[in-house]
Design a protein around this motif. Structure first.
Motif, PDB file in Angstrom:
ATOM      1  N   ASN A  67     -18.411  58.955  40.825  1.00 24.74           N
ATOM      2  CA  ASN A  67     -19.225  57.906  40.228  1.00 24.74           C
ATOM      3  C   ASN A  67     -18.399  57.002  39.324  1.00 24.74           C
ATOM      4  N   LYS A  68     -17.112  56.928  39.553  1.00 26.40           N
ATOM      5  CA  LYS A  68     -16.214  56.139  38.701  1.00 26.40           C
ATOM      6  C   LYS A  68     -16.728  54.701  38.557  1.00 26.40           C
ATOM      7  N   PRO A  69     -16.853  54.202  37.317  1.00 24.80           N
ATOM      8  CA  PRO A  69     -17.401  52.854  37.106  1.00 24.80           C
ATOM      9  C   PRO A  69     -16.391  51.748  37.398  1.00 24.80           C
ATOM     10  N   ASP A  70     -16.921  50.554  37.606  1.00 23.03           N
ATOM     11  CA  ASP A  70     -16.092  49.355  37.751  1.00 23.03           C
ATOM     12  C   ASP A  70     -15.838  48.693  36.401  1.00 23.03           C
ATOM     13  N   LEU A  71     -16.751  48.901  35.470  1.00 22.54           N
ATOM     14  CA  LEU A  71     -16.613  48.290  34.154  1.00 22.54           C
ATOM     15  C   LEU A  71     -17.177  49.208  33.085  1.00 22.54           C
ATOM     16  N   ILE A  72     -16.649  49.025  31.885  1.00 23.04           N
ATOM     17  CA  ILE A  72     -17.031  49.841  30.741  1.00 23.04           C
ATOM     18  C   ILE A  72     -17.557  48.932  29.636  1.00 23.04           C
ATOM     19  N   ILE A  73     -18.634  49.363  28.990  1.00 25.73           N
ATOM     20  CA  ILE A  73     -19.095  48.741  27.755  1.00 25.73           C
ATOM     21  C   ILE A  73     -18.699  49.693  26.629  1.00 25.73           C
ATOM     22  N   ASN A  74     -17.768  49.265  25.797  1.00 27.23           N
ATOM     23  CA  ASN A  74     -17.234  50.123  24.737  1.00 27.23           C
ATOM     24  C   ASN A  74     -18.028  49.904  23.457  1.00 27.23           C
ATOM     25  N   CYS A  75     -18.930  50.830  23.168  1.00 26.32           N
ATOM     26  CA  CYS A  75     -19.804  50.742  22.001  1.00 26.32           C
ATOM     27  C   CYS A  75     -19.440  51.767  20.936  1.00 26.32           C
ATOM     28  N   THR A  76     -18.202  52.199  20.926  1.00 25.16           N
ATOM     29  CA  THR A  76     -17.774  53.216  19.979  1.00 25.16           C
ATOM     30  C   THR A  76     -17.535  52.612  18.598  1.00 25.16           C
ATOM     31  N   ALA A  77     -17.268  53.477  17.612  1.00 25.96           N
ATOM     32  CA  ALA A  77     -16.909  53.013  16.268  1.00 25.96           C
ATOM     33  C   ALA A  77     -15.593  52.247  16.317  1.00 25.96           C
ATOM     34  N   ASN A  78     -15.363  51.423  15.304  1.00 26.27           N
ATOM     35  CA  ASN A  78     -14.218  50.510  15.311  1.00 26.27           C
ATOM     36  C   ASN A  78     -12.890  51.203  15.610  1.00 26.27           C
ATOM     37  N   HIS A  79     -12.657  52.359  14.991  1.00 25.85           N
ATOM     38  CA  HIS A  79     -11.361  53.019  15.147  1.00 25.85           C
ATOM     39  C   HIS A  79     -11.167  53.611  16.543  1.00 25.85           C
ATOM     40  N   LEU A  80     -12.226  53.610  17.363  1.00 25.70           N
ATOM     41  CA  LEU A  80     -12.131  54.118  18.728  1.00 25.70           C
ATOM     42  C   LEU A  80     -12.087  53.000  19.768  1.00 25.70           C
ATOM     43  N   HIS A  81     -12.186  51.755  19.335  1.00 22.36           N
ATOM     44  CA  HIS A  81     -12.123  50.649  20.292  1.00 22.36           C
ATOM     45  C   HIS A  81     -10.818  50.673  21.086  1.00 22.36           C
ATOM     46  N   TYR A  82      -9.718  50.841  20.367  1.00 21.25           N
ATOM     47  CA  TYR A  82      -8.405  50.814  21.023  1.00 21.25           C
ATOM     48  C   TYR A  82      -8.231  51.956  22.035  1.00 21.25           C
ATOM     49  N   PRO A  83      -8.392  53.225  21.654  1.00 20.83           N
ATOM     50  CA  PRO A  83      -8.096  54.279  22.637  1.00 20.83           C
ATOM     51  C   PRO A  83      -9.009  54.261  23.855  1.00 20.83           C
ATOM     52  N   PHE A  84     -10.297  54.007  23.659  1.00 19.46           N
ATOM     53  CA  PHE A  84     -11.195  54.024  24.816  1.00 19.46           C
ATOM     54  C   PHE A  84     -11.015  52.788  25.694  1.00 19.46           C
ATOM     55  N   THR A  85     -10.696  51.655  25.091  1.00 22.16           N
ATOM     56  CA  THR A  85     -10.422  50.462  25.896  1.00 22.16           C
ATOM     57  C   THR A  85      -9.166  50.656  26.728  1.00 22.16           C
ATOM     58  N   MET A  86      -8.123  51.185  26.113  1.00 20.56           N
ATOM     59  CA  MET A  86      -6.882  51.427  26.855  1.00 20.56           C
ATOM     60  C   MET A  86      -7.107  52.437  27.981  1.00 20.56           C
ATOM     61  N   GLN A  87      -7.901  53.461  27.723  1.00 17.52           N
ATOM     62  CA  GLN A  87      -8.193  54.459  28.751  1.00 17.52           C
ATOM     63  C   GLN A  87      -8.962  53.839  29.916  1.00 17.52           C
ATOM     64  N   ALA A  88      -9.925  52.987  29.603  1.00 17.85           N
ATOM     65  CA  ALA A  88     -10.712  52.333  30.651  1.00 17.85           C
ATOM     66  C   ALA A  88      -9.842  51.395  31.483  1.00 17.85           C
ATOM     67  N   LEU A  89      -8.983  50.637  30.830  1.00 17.21           N
ATOM     68  CA  LEU A  89      -8.084  49.737  31.559  1.00 17.21           C
ATOM     69  C   LEU A  89      -7.126  50.529  32.442  1.00 17.21           C
ATOM     70  N   GLU A  90      -6.610  51.637  31.918  1.00 17.21           N
ATOM     71  CA  GLU A  90      -5.696  52.486  32.692  1.00 17.21           C
ATOM     72  C   GLU A  90      -6.388  53.005  33.948  1.00 17.21           C
ATOM     73  N   ASN A  91      -7.703  53.198  33.871  1.00 15.84           N
ATOM     74  CA  ASN A  91      -8.465  53.697  35.019  1.00 15.84           C
ATOM     75  C   ASN A  91      -9.060  52.572  35.862  1.00 15.84           C
ATOM     76  N   GLY A  92      -8.566  51.364  35.678  1.00 10.55           N
ATOM     77  CA  GLY A  92      -8.923  50.255  36.561  1.00 10.55           C
ATOM     78  C   GLY A  92     -10.265  49.617  36.291  1.00 10.55           C
ATOM     79  N   CYS A  93     -10.759  49.719  35.056  1.00  8.51           N
ATOM     80  CA  CYS A  93     -12.058  49.153  34.716  1.00  8.51           C
ATOM     81  C   CYS A  93     -11.911  47.866  33.901  1.00  8.51           C
TER      82      CYS A  93
END
Length: 341
Positions: A67-93
């Motif tokens: 069920n891998k997504p095509d896009l991610i909406i990152n609604c995490t706390a500010n200090h988590l924007h960077y790691p989760f965004t980088m992880q999503a981009l690394e996974n092609g989202c």
């Protein structure tokens, strides 16, 4: 046209009240297939509420599933924007990230460069640029009716609007206070009128008098003893071509209005106020005030989500893009650095 699969990372209020309803309204373009939160029960509760089929407590599991997504909406706390965004981009989202872009300018720059390298859209949810008033202001500027802008007064001011919930007063999690939470919105609008460029001089002051003293709150009572961020920030930005921005942003200020969100724009041919939108100029040798009483209210979250999906499809879009986000975060960082001197 194929339907894009979207996943939400972060199971809080902004996902529940803003992003998921907007995505559901665009079901002809996107399907929300998963919610991911570090708290699995929270993820399941939000997924059940909105009839979303999958819930996860580890993003790795979500990205590794069928069920891998095509896009991610990152609604995490500010200090988590960077790691989760980088992880999503690394996974092609593609990624639509909540504001501010990150905690530091270096993180925002790395995010923008990585998105470009991966060929994916990275955008930020600075949705005030979707109002009818701002759209009209931009049209008036582009058509030459304002002339050349030389000064902007940008305000996002609350009287006693320190949030009495969440992590808004925690510096490690938020990265800052009023500037990070509110100021980025109005600064984004001002920079959007100036081709989104860097100033060459910034002078700023921040304060925490009310936050640390406590008092009557209009958004719940906050804990003064654990207040770690600024409750007020005032900055003057000067650009190389003698253009300037005066920024005022506060969680708490002893002022009359409970809330003021506005731009005052001063051009060589006309000035303008954003809310309510009006222009001030000279016509046929006489001073004239021009008002626009019939502007309609816009669902700005829906409009911003639509703009993000347009960008994902390679269409023209007015979304706050990765490069603009990097510039915005760099300016925010320089404002804080100036205030510390």
């Amino acid at each position: 046209m194929s339907i894009l699969k979207a996943a939400i990372i972060g199971g809080g209020h902004i996902a529940d009240q803003n992003h998921i309803p907007a995505l559901k309204n665009l079901s002809d373009q996107v399907e929300v297939t998963a919610v991911c939160s570090r708290d699995l029960q929270k993820a399941k509760a939000l997924a059940d509420k909105h009839q979303i089929p999958f819930a996860y407590d580890h993003a790795e599991e979500m990205f590794g599933s069928q069920n891998k997504p095509d896009l991610i909406i990152n609604c995490t706390a500010n200090h988590l924007h960077y790691p989760f965004t980088m992880q999503a981009l690394e996974n092609g989202c593609h990624v639509l990230c909540e504001k501010p872009p990150a905690i530091t300018a270096a993180q925002a720059r790395e995010m923008a460069d990585f998105a470009k390298m991966k060929g994916k859209v990275l955008a930020y949810n600075l949705q005030l640029r979707q109002t009818q008033e701002y759209t009209l202001l931009k049209k008036c500027l582009e058509s030459g009716q304002l002339g050349e802008i030389y000064h902007i007064k940008a305000d996002f001011v609350r009287r006693r609007g320190i949030p009495g919930w969440g992590n808004f007063t925690n510096k490690e999690i938020q990265g800052g206070g009023a500037l990070m939470d509110l100021g980025v919105h109005i600064l984004d609008l001002a920079l959007g009128l100036l081709d989104y460029r860097m100033p060459d001089r910034i002078t700023a002051n921040t304060y925490d008098f009310i936050g640390k003293a406590g008092g009557k709150g209009l958004m719940g009572n906050w804990n003064a003893e654990s207040f770690e961020v600024e409750d007020a920030c005032f900055a003057h930005l000067s650009f190389p071509d003698n253009v300037s921005i005066m920024l005022s942003t506060t969680f708490a200020l002893n002022t009359k209005s409970e809330k003021n969100v506005n731009l005052q724009v001063f051009g060589t041919l006309a000035g303008a106020v954003l809310n309510p939108f009006s222009m001030y100029t000279e016509i046929a040798g006489e001073l004239a005030n021009i008002e626009f009483p019939h502007l309609q209210e816009t669902d700005i979250q829906l409009a911003n989500t639509t703009a993000f999906l347009d960008a994902c499809k390679g269409k023209a879009s007015n979304i706050c893009n990765a490069e603009q986000g990097a510039i915005l975060q760099a300016i925010v960082e320089k404002i804080y650095q100036s205030a510390q001197r």
